[in-house]
Every structure is written in structure tokens, then in C-alpha cells.
Design an enzyme around this catalytic site. Structure first.
Site, PDB file in Angstrom:
ATOM      1  N   HIS A 101      21.253  67.449  -0.954  1.00 28.53           N
ATOM      2  CA  HIS A 101      22.463  68.261  -1.194  1.00 28.53           C
ATOM      3  C   HIS A 101      23.656  67.601  -0.485  1.00 28.53           C
ATOM      4  O   HIS A 101      23.515  67.059   0.607  1.00 28.53           O
ATOM      5  CB  HIS A 101      22.235  69.683  -0.667  1.00 28.53           C
ATOM      6  CG  HIS A 101      23.306  70.640  -1.099  1.00 28.53           C
ATOM      7  ND1 HIS A 101      24.550  70.655  -0.515  1.00 28.53           N
ATOM      8  CD2 HIS A 101      23.326  71.589  -2.066  1.00 28.53           C
ATOM      9  CE1 HIS A 101      25.290  71.586  -1.113  1.00 28.53           C
ATOM     10  NE2 HIS A 101      24.572  72.171  -2.050  1.00 28.53           N
ATOM     11  N   GLU A 150      26.320  68.216  -8.720  1.00 25.24           N
ATOM     12  CA  GLU A 150      27.254  69.109  -8.040  1.00 25.24           C
ATOM     13  C   GLU A 150      28.448  68.320  -7.515  1.00 25.24           C
ATOM     14  O   GLU A 150      28.384  67.722  -6.432  1.00 25.24           O
ATOM     15  CB  GLU A 150      26.570  69.784  -6.847  1.00 25.24           C
ATOM     16  CG  GLU A 150      25.422  70.690  -7.224  1.00 25.24           C
ATOM     17  CD  GLU A 150      25.138  71.706  -6.115  1.00 25.24           C
ATOM     18  OE1 GLU A 150      25.202  72.897  -6.393  1.00 25.24           O
ATOM     19  OE2 GLU A 150      24.902  71.287  -4.971  1.00 25.24           O
ATOM     20  N   SER A 186      30.569  76.451  -7.695  1.00 25.97           N
ATOM     21  CA  SER A 186      31.391  77.640  -7.988  1.00 25.97           C
ATOM     22  C   SER A 186      31.002  78.363  -9.274  1.00 25.97           C
ATOM     23  O   SER A 186      31.859  78.887  -9.982  1.00 25.97           O
ATOM     24  CB  SER A 186      32.877  77.261  -8.010  1.00 25.97           C
ATOM     25  OG  SER A 186      33.297  76.858  -6.717  1.00 25.97           O
TER      26      SER A 186
HETATM   27  P1  PGA Z   1      28.639  77.327  -4.636  1.00 19.25           P
HETATM   28  O1  PGA Z   1      27.541  76.365  -4.008  1.00 19.25           O
HETATM   29  O2  PGA Z   1      27.992  78.060  -5.777  1.00 19.25           O
HETATM   30  O3  PGA Z   1      29.026  78.259  -3.528  1.00 19.25           O
HETATM   31  O4  PGA Z   1      29.776  76.465  -5.094  1.00 19.25           O
HETATM   32  C1  PGA Z   1      26.725  75.594  -4.836  1.00 19.25           C
HETATM   33  C2  PGA Z   1      25.846  74.669  -4.013  1.00 19.25           C
HETATM   34  O5  PGA Z   1      26.347  74.028  -3.074  1.00 19.25           O
HETATM   35  O6  PGA Z   1      24.626  74.537  -4.276  1.00 19.25           O
END
Ligand code: PGA
Length: 223
Positions: A101, A150, A186
Site C-alpha cells: 500500500h 490507487e 476516495s
Molecule cells: P480512501 O482510502 O478510500 O480513504 O481514499 C483508500 C485506500 O487507501 O485504500
């Protein structure tokens, strides 16, 4: 099958985690669409709490196609690695683990070498790694089945990436083997529908909105 992952990050106390599970179970019980999607293998839900909670929570949900995962895993198998949580320790509770991540790459200096070893450890213990990548510069390991794309600027900012942009970037990845392609950044109950109804997107990785069972189950309801 759409895969929806709840990434709680470093949030929730044990009582809060237990309440989430209670609310989640009630919401699912009263939602025939979600129940049906789970029962006919249209939907798979993966809940990733912090490590200390996973064994306490795992037996509290018995619904088909709902399972637990972890947010990280050690790159070591066992031994003198103070503070590490290994694949061997969590294999009885976790079916999946996130690996790489962007918050770990940034705050804990994870690099491609650690990430490669984490993937190997997970696979050695029957845990499916979900490789998180920030952009097309991050390495795609040949043997992974799940890739979560992401973009950093979309995480926790409310600036979810446009579906068209995501599908264009998916092409640029040029995966050598078929992967389940998951988007994260998000995603909430208001913007999730477009992603879930697109064939190119196999699932969603959800941070902030996954902390609230109502929001999370509303997302599941759109599958
Ligand atoms: P978020 O986080 O939905 O708050 O943007 C997603 C993630 O980091 O897995």
C-alpha cells in the site's frame, strides 16, 4: 464477481470493531439484494482490520463470500524480527492481504524487494496477496492475481479518479497474466456505482467509507 475490500487502516478500538461487525451483520441480514449477490458469487467482501482484531472478529461473520484479510504482512517467515506479524501467524484468519500500500511504501520505506518477499510469504501460506500500486512505474509481479491501482492523489482526498482515466491507465499496465483489477481512492457510496458497473473494474478498495457500515453496505448494494 466483484471484490470489495474494506481497508480500515490504523482505525478502530476493539469495541468499535465489534460494533462495526454487529451493524454490518444486521445491515446484510436486512438487505436481500446484497444477500443474493453474495450467495450467487456475484460479490466477494474482504474486511481488513488491524492485526490485533482479526482472530477476534473472524468467527463473527459467517455469511458466504465475506472473509477477512490483513493490511500488511511480514516479509520474513519467522524468527528474530521484533514486532513483525507473519503469514504463518495469520493464515488461519486471513484469506487475503494487502501488500505494498502507498502508505506503507511512504511511511515505512517499503521497497520492491520487501514487497516481492511479502508476496512470496503470503502465497507460501495460502494467503492471496492484493498488490497495491500507485502508478505504472510500480512493479507488477508476474504471479499476482489481484492488483489494486490507487493513485496517491486520490487516496483520502475526495478526488476519486475518473473511470475513463482509470481504464486508460489499466491498458498502460499491459499485464502479462490476467489479473483482477481493483480501483481505490476516495470511493464512497455516491461515486461507487460507475466503477462497479464497468467491466474493466473487478472491484474496489475502500478506506474512509469502509469505516462506516452504512456507507460500506450501500456500496455493496450497488453491485
Ligand atoms: P480512501 O482510502 O478510500 O480513504 O481514499 C483508500 C485506500 O487507501 O485504500
Amino acid at each position: 464477481m466483484k471484490y470489495i475490500v474494506a481497508n480500515w487502516k490504523a482505525n478502530k478500538t476493539l469495541p468499535e470493531a465489534l460494533n462495526w461487525i454487529k451493524d454490518f451483520n444486521n445491515l446484510i441480514e436486512n438487505n436481500s439484494r446484497v444477500k443474493e449477490a453474495l450467495s450467487i458469487d456475484k460479490l466477494s467482501v474482504i474486511i481488513a482490520p488491524a492485526h490485533p482484531f482479526i482472530y477476534l472478529l473472524k468467527d463473527l461473520i459467517t455469511t458466504k463470500n465475506v472473509c477477512f484479510g490483513t493490511q500488511d504482512i511480514s516479509s520474513f517467515e519467522e524468527g528474530s524480527y521484533t514486532g513483525e506479524v507473519t503469514a504463518k501467524m495469520i493464515t488461519l484468519a486471513a484469506k487475503f492481504t494487502l501488500v505494498g500500500h502507498s502508505e506503507r511504501r511512504q511511511n515505512f520505506h517499503e521497497n520492491e524487494e520487501n514487497i516481492g518477499r511479502k508476496i512470496e510469504q503470503a502465497q507460501n501460506y495460502g494467503i492471496e496477496p492484493i498488490l497495491c500500486v500507485r502508478n505504472t512505474s510500480d512493479k507488477i509481479y508476474d504471479n499476482v492475481n489481484f492488483v489494486a491501482y490507487e493513485p496517491v492523489e486520490a487516496i483520502g482526498t475526495g478526488k476519486n479518479q475518473d473511470l475513463k482515466e482509470i481504464t486508460a491507465i489499466k491498458k498502460q499496465f499491459a499485464f502479462k497474466t490476467p489479473v483482477k483489477f481493483i480501483y481505490g481512492g476516495s470511493v464512497n457510496e455516491i461515486n461507487s456505482k460507475g466503477y462497479l458497473h464497468d467491466q474493466e473494474i473487478d472491484g474496489l478498495l475502500i478506506g474512509t467509507a469502509s469505516l462506516y457500515p452504512h456507507s460500506f453496505v450501500q456500496i455493496l448494494d450497488q453491485v
